[in-house]
Design an enzyme around this catalytic site. Sequence first.
Site, PDB file in Angstrom:
ATOM      1  N   ARG A 262       0.888  -1.174   0.000  1.00  0.00           N
ATOM      2  CA  ARG A 262       0.000   0.000   0.000  1.00  0.00           C
ATOM      3  C   ARG A 262       0.917   1.211   0.000  1.00  0.00           C
ATOM      4  NH1 ARG A 262      -5.477   1.322   3.233  1.00  0.00           N
ATOM      5  NH2 ARG A 262      -6.157  -0.029   1.541  1.00  0.00           N
TER       6      ARG A 262
ATOM      7  N   HIS B 148      -7.130   0.980  -6.805  1.00  0.00           N
ATOM      8  CA  HIS B 148      -7.377   0.056  -5.690  1.00  0.00           C
ATOM      9  C   HIS B 148      -8.019  -1.208  -6.273  1.00  0.00           C
ATOM     10  CE1 HIS B 148      -7.741  -1.327  -1.726  1.00  0.00           C
ATOM     11  NE2 HIS B 148      -8.654  -0.515  -1.227  1.00  0.00           N
TER      12      HIS B 148
ATOM     13  N   CYS C  33     -16.387   1.466  -0.119  1.00  0.00           N
ATOM     14  CA  CYS C  33     -15.250   0.612   0.254  1.00  0.00           C
ATOM     15  C   CYS C  33     -14.890   0.705   1.731  1.00  0.00           C
ATOM     16  CB  CYS C  33     -14.043   0.952  -0.621  1.00  0.00           C
ATOM     17  SG  CYS C  33     -13.401   2.613  -0.353  1.00  0.00           S
TER      18      CYS C  33
ATOM     19  N   GLN D 129      -9.974  -3.926  -4.151  1.00  0.00           N
ATOM     20  CA  GLN D 129     -11.274  -3.476  -3.677  1.00  0.00           C
ATOM     21  C   GLN D 129     -12.360  -3.734  -4.725  1.00  0.00           C
ATOM     22  OE1 GLN D 129     -12.065  -1.740  -0.573  1.00  0.00           O
ATOM     23  NE2 GLN D 129     -14.061  -2.413  -1.313  1.00  0.00           N
TER      24      GLN D 129
ATOM     25  N   ARG E  13     -13.532  -8.711   0.661  1.00  0.00           N
ATOM     26  CA  ARG E  13     -12.118  -8.411   0.450  1.00  0.00           C
ATOM     27  C   ARG E  13     -11.307  -9.681   0.707  1.00  0.00           C
ATOM     28  NH1 ARG E  13     -10.126  -3.298   0.871  1.00  0.00           N
ATOM     29  NH2 ARG E  13      -8.228  -4.341   0.164  1.00  0.00           N
TER      30      ARG E  13
ATOM     31  N   ASP F   8     -17.424   7.045  -2.011  1.00  0.00           N
ATOM     32  CA  ASP F   8     -16.192   6.878  -1.239  1.00  0.00           C
ATOM     33  C   ASP F   8     -15.975   8.188  -0.479  1.00  0.00           C
ATOM     34  OD1 ASP F   8     -13.780   5.988  -0.210  1.00  0.00           O
ATOM     35  OD2 ASP F   8     -12.656   6.189  -2.088  1.00  0.00           O
TER      36      ASP F   8
HETATM   37  N1   CP Z   1     -11.302  -0.319   1.825  1.00  0.00           N
HETATM   38  C1   CP Z   1     -10.057  -0.372   2.310  1.00  0.00           C
HETATM   39  O1   CP Z   1      -9.090  -0.562   1.564  1.00  0.00           O
HETATM   40  O2   CP Z   1      -9.970  -0.246   3.653  1.00  0.00           O
HETATM   41  P1   CP Z   1      -8.638  -0.067   4.520  1.00  0.00           P
HETATM   42  O3   CP Z   1      -8.080   1.295   4.170  1.00  0.00           O
HETATM   43  O4   CP Z   1      -9.100  -0.166   5.930  1.00  0.00           O
HETATM   44  O5   CP Z   1      -7.671  -1.148   4.144  1.00  0.00           O
HETATM   45  N1  NVA Z   2     -10.051   6.679  -1.570  1.00  0.00           N
HETATM   46  C1  NVA Z   2      -9.712   6.221  -0.246  1.00  0.00           C
HETATM   47  C2  NVA Z   2      -9.899   4.741  -0.151  1.00  0.00           C
HETATM   48  C3  NVA Z   2      -9.598   4.157   1.193  1.00  0.00           C
HETATM   49  C4  NVA Z   2      -9.748   2.670   1.217  1.00  0.00           C
HETATM   50  C5  NVA Z   2      -8.275   6.594   0.075  1.00  0.00           C
HETATM   51  O1  NVA Z   2      -7.414   6.473  -0.801  1.00  0.00           O
HETATM   52  O2  NVA Z   2      -8.011   7.039   1.194  1.00  0.00           O
END
Ligand code: CP
Ligand code: NVA
Length: 308
Positions: free
Chosen positions: A109, A136, A266, A139, A294, A227
């Site tokens: 990440r 992502h 998400c 997701q 997930r 989101d």
């Molecule tokens: N939706 C998602 O990726 O959640 P987290 O940021 O908690 O991993």
């Molecule tokens: N768009 C959000 C998604 C989190 C899972 C972010 O990048 O923070």
Amino acid sequence: MTIRHFLDIWPLEQAELRAILDEAHRAKKARAGWSKGRIDLGAPLDGHTLAMIFEKASTRTRFSFDMAMRQLGGSSITTSSGDMQLGRGETIEDTARVLSRYVDAVMIRANDHTDIETFAEAASIPVINGLSDRSHPCQIMADLMTLEEHGLTLKGARLAWVGDGNNVCASFIHAAAKFGFSLAIGTPQRYAPDEDDLDIATELQGRIELFETAEEAVAGADVVIADTFVSMGDLDAERRLEILEPFAVTDELMELANGGAKFLHCLPAHRGEEVDAEVIDGPDSLVWDEAENRLHAQKAILRWCLGK
Ligand code: CP
Ligand code: NVA
């Protein structure tokens, strides 16, 4: 042999993506009612270890990947990039070469998508994108699995994205052509999706429509997706909350979608900002199944990456 990285949805063959979703459905059903720590029959990833590197916060991604490896009979190691020599200037390439000698796959990440690509180029093991500033993909595989589980046929369905044209939106754009759904996107001009992602959709012949109001985007939609208005790394929170306010998903907005339209998010969610509590906690919200999936979708992604 080609290494199977899972960095984005768009470079993958339609048949491979379909096979991943089919496996996710199959494996979820096969362990229905089991305790969560029980290992799947045949322990498909016995002897395999996943390393997870987090440059930003995570709840779902961290726990679902960890449990995915446990259920597959493997193990995982989780760390934040700040705890590694990466944080002191060791190069991404050197880190990738070293980790390739210890573990079987890496999930990252990262703030900058190109860092994940750089890592993947130098690695000799599969690399999975666990969210970047640009996309992502894990997701969206879980989201599509969830919609199918609730009886939606993706081919020909109309999905609507409202709010910020962000990283999660980008992966939906990439997935539209691969799974045959159309995507109506309602965003203010300032937070419209990236041109590069729209170009990818055009290349793949994905059906994407852009609108500047949430109302136009959700008209006739089978699914409404929201989101957070402020993603991790966004520095203009105050301005975003102001400009994006008219894009909040309310009961009134859901009324404009098709009858029985489903709601996806998400998570993490901010009730009263991008979505009202009545919607996210209401009967048409699929967010808890979405979060659970997930785990199941990623188990299938891990098996695909590792050819198991
Ligand atoms: N939706 C998602 O990726 O959640 P987290 O940021 O908690 O991993
Ligand atoms: N768009 C959000 C998604 C989190 C899972 C972010 O990048 O923070």
